[in-house]
Write a protein that holds these residues in place. Sequence first.
Motif, PDB file in Angstrom:
ATOM      1  N   LEU A 297       0.837  -1.207   0.000  1.00 37.72           N
ATOM      2  CA  LEU A 297       0.000   0.000   0.000  1.00 37.72           C
ATOM      3  C   LEU A 297       0.861   1.242   0.000  1.00 37.72           C
ATOM      4  N   GLN A 298       1.890   1.230   0.809  1.00 34.64           N
ATOM      5  CA  GLN A 298       2.781   2.381   0.895  1.00 34.64           C
ATOM      6  C   GLN A 298       3.472   2.645  -0.442  1.00 34.64           C
ATOM      7  N   ALA A 299       3.968   1.575  -1.082  1.00 43.51           N
ATOM      8  CA  ALA A 299       4.650   1.739  -2.370  1.00 43.51           C
ATOM      9  C   ALA A 299       3.700   2.277  -3.433  1.00 43.51           C
ATOM     10  N   ALA A 300       2.422   1.858  -3.374  1.00 44.19           N
ATOM     11  CA  ALA A 300       1.447   2.336  -4.352  1.00 44.19           C
ATOM     12  C   ALA A 300       1.164   3.819  -4.187  1.00 44.19           C
ATOM     13  N   MET A 301       1.376   4.349  -2.991  1.00 45.47           N
ATOM     14  CA  MET A 301       1.113   5.761  -2.727  1.00 45.47           C
ATOM     15  C   MET A 301       2.255   6.668  -3.180  1.00 45.47           C
ATOM     16  N   LEU A 302       3.431   6.117  -3.406  1.00 46.87           N
ATOM     17  CA  LEU A 302       4.582   6.920  -3.832  1.00 46.87           C
ATOM     18  C   LEU A 302       4.618   7.037  -5.352  1.00 46.87           C
TER      19      LEU A 302
END
Length: 668
Positions: A297-302
Amino acid sequence: MGSFDWDLDMGTFELDEAGLAVFDLRPDEFDSRPESLVLRVSPEEGARLDYALRRAFQAGHRSYGGYFQITRRDGVKQWTHTQGTILRDHRGNAYRIVGIVRDATDELTQAPEVPTRRPPDERQSLSPIVRLTTEALSRAVTVDDVTAVLTGAGGLERFGADALILGLVEDGDLRFVAASGMPAEGLPLPPLRLDGSLPLDEAVMTQQPIFVESFEEVQERFPAAQQHVASMDLEAAAFLPLVAQGRSIGGLALFFASGDSLTLAHRELCAALAAIVAQSLQRATLFDREREFATGLQAAMLPRDIPRFHGAGVAVRYHVASSGREVGGDWYDVVALPQNRVGVVVGDVQGHDTHAAAVMGQLRIALRAYAAEGHPPSTVLARASRFLAELDTERFATCAYAELDLANGAVRAARAGHLGPLVRHTDGRTGWPHVRGGLPLGLATALNMHQFPETRLDLVPGETLVFCTDGLVEEHGLDITIGMEALAEAVRDGPEEVEALADHLADNLWQRWGSQDDVALLILRRDPDPGTSWAPRMHSYVHQADPEGLADARLALRQALDAWQLTELADDVEVAAGELLVNVLLHTEGGAVLTLEVLPEPVRRVRLTVQDRSSVWPRRRSPGEAATSGRGLLMIDALSNAWGVEPRGDGKAVWCEFGPAVERSLLG
């Protein structure tokens, strides 16, 4: 008494033979990593030692010492004393500790004498082994942590085994994840189908342990196992199912050199330890899955792609904390702006959970939209703060945002409770320019304090700005200035190209500072402008608050002229540069951009330019004999062949030209 050598940069901890004896460790049980001592040192004792060491670091002490307890392999507590000398580099940063460790039981307590060690063939009692194993596994968070406990120092010793193999159940297969001891380490371990043809998978399927006191027995009961056990110079084995909440999650195979090892007490010990391992593995597996989801999820937000710019290079890196249960809300972004400008942002949402990551994604998109609309940094941060306050969250966020004009190098920066950028100048010097700031985003709106004052900087060709989140410079128990100095040193010693510098910082600082927190790193470098071999050029920036800037600039000018074989002009150019720079630093509110270049046509000459952000032009005066100022432009006029003033962006540029003596008449 033994000695140790602790390399803080490499993370290695070397113990001599006597030192190993103090910790009751055999050479093959210790892998020269300080964390491997956890087998003997409890978390509470380790925390006390860590506190003493951190205090010594912060206070600048040359040594530290303390008493602590270790737990020997037979479960007996032993008081131990350590004394170390802290070696520091020329900047005061600790890089190595050398010292001694010794058994201090007799001087601190009248405890009964430590019993003699057991004969090698005598197995340990159940209680201390279970307790020590439970303590070690209680600190294991991931599956890798669990396997490290089983295969690391003292792993085989806990089971009294000579080799072990660990497998996890996945989609009907048994996937092996760890092996320790010979010959298990050398065995090929492909996934095995759970069909009951081998003793370990039958134990997993039936949830019943299988103990064999000879490998002939294994081959008789399981013919398919012959190819696996034929090369093993061992006599006995225990095949243990790992059962958690009534479900088989894996299997553990233990191998022994002697069939006499599998006494009833030892079988009970193996079964108890297998139950502890199963519970730890189940907890670790759930954690790994949750973390995989959170990091995804975090990687998708960057941002997936970083735009490229003509005139500047940008590199980004993101580091996920190597420990801890949750992910953070750190982020970075790079925005292409109108009028040949670029916006860069680094920020951190409060908290370490999936909610922080979700808020981060929304805030990043909003801030990017405000920047793309062309608002100045102060307005971008004010609107982002209102946006965060209107979300259904109580989180706040820190942020640093800057805009760079690629044409002239002008930077407008603002902060919201975040660390400002580090700048590396063309000569390798580094510094933390004073960038004014406001409250964190969200909190500023709650307190109705939306002031985010801007700071103007000048980035000359070849200079670099480094932005990061606090995880790169903060470590629990240490002053943040220690981390800031370490970052500045790493940037100063690193390569110039942005991607290479990003790799250099990651290699040198991730492990040291970024293990407990996520880290976002963004590096922006304005492309160098060296000119050509016939018309070379150099640039330098003199900050108003830098007392050494004038001397460094004059030295850089002289070195450049020497390199261009124009040494005869150095004195005149240096005096003129000093006059122009002092005028800027005294009579304007900012620094000065200095440029020295060779103009080859029509006559080869040198042009010196000093640019500032003031729109007030200098004027020539006629000072009296007693006047102490007002002669600067008279000196420029006397030393140079020609000089002038021209508008440059929001300010002006004063230039003057110098030529060899034989060419002065041609220019005059």
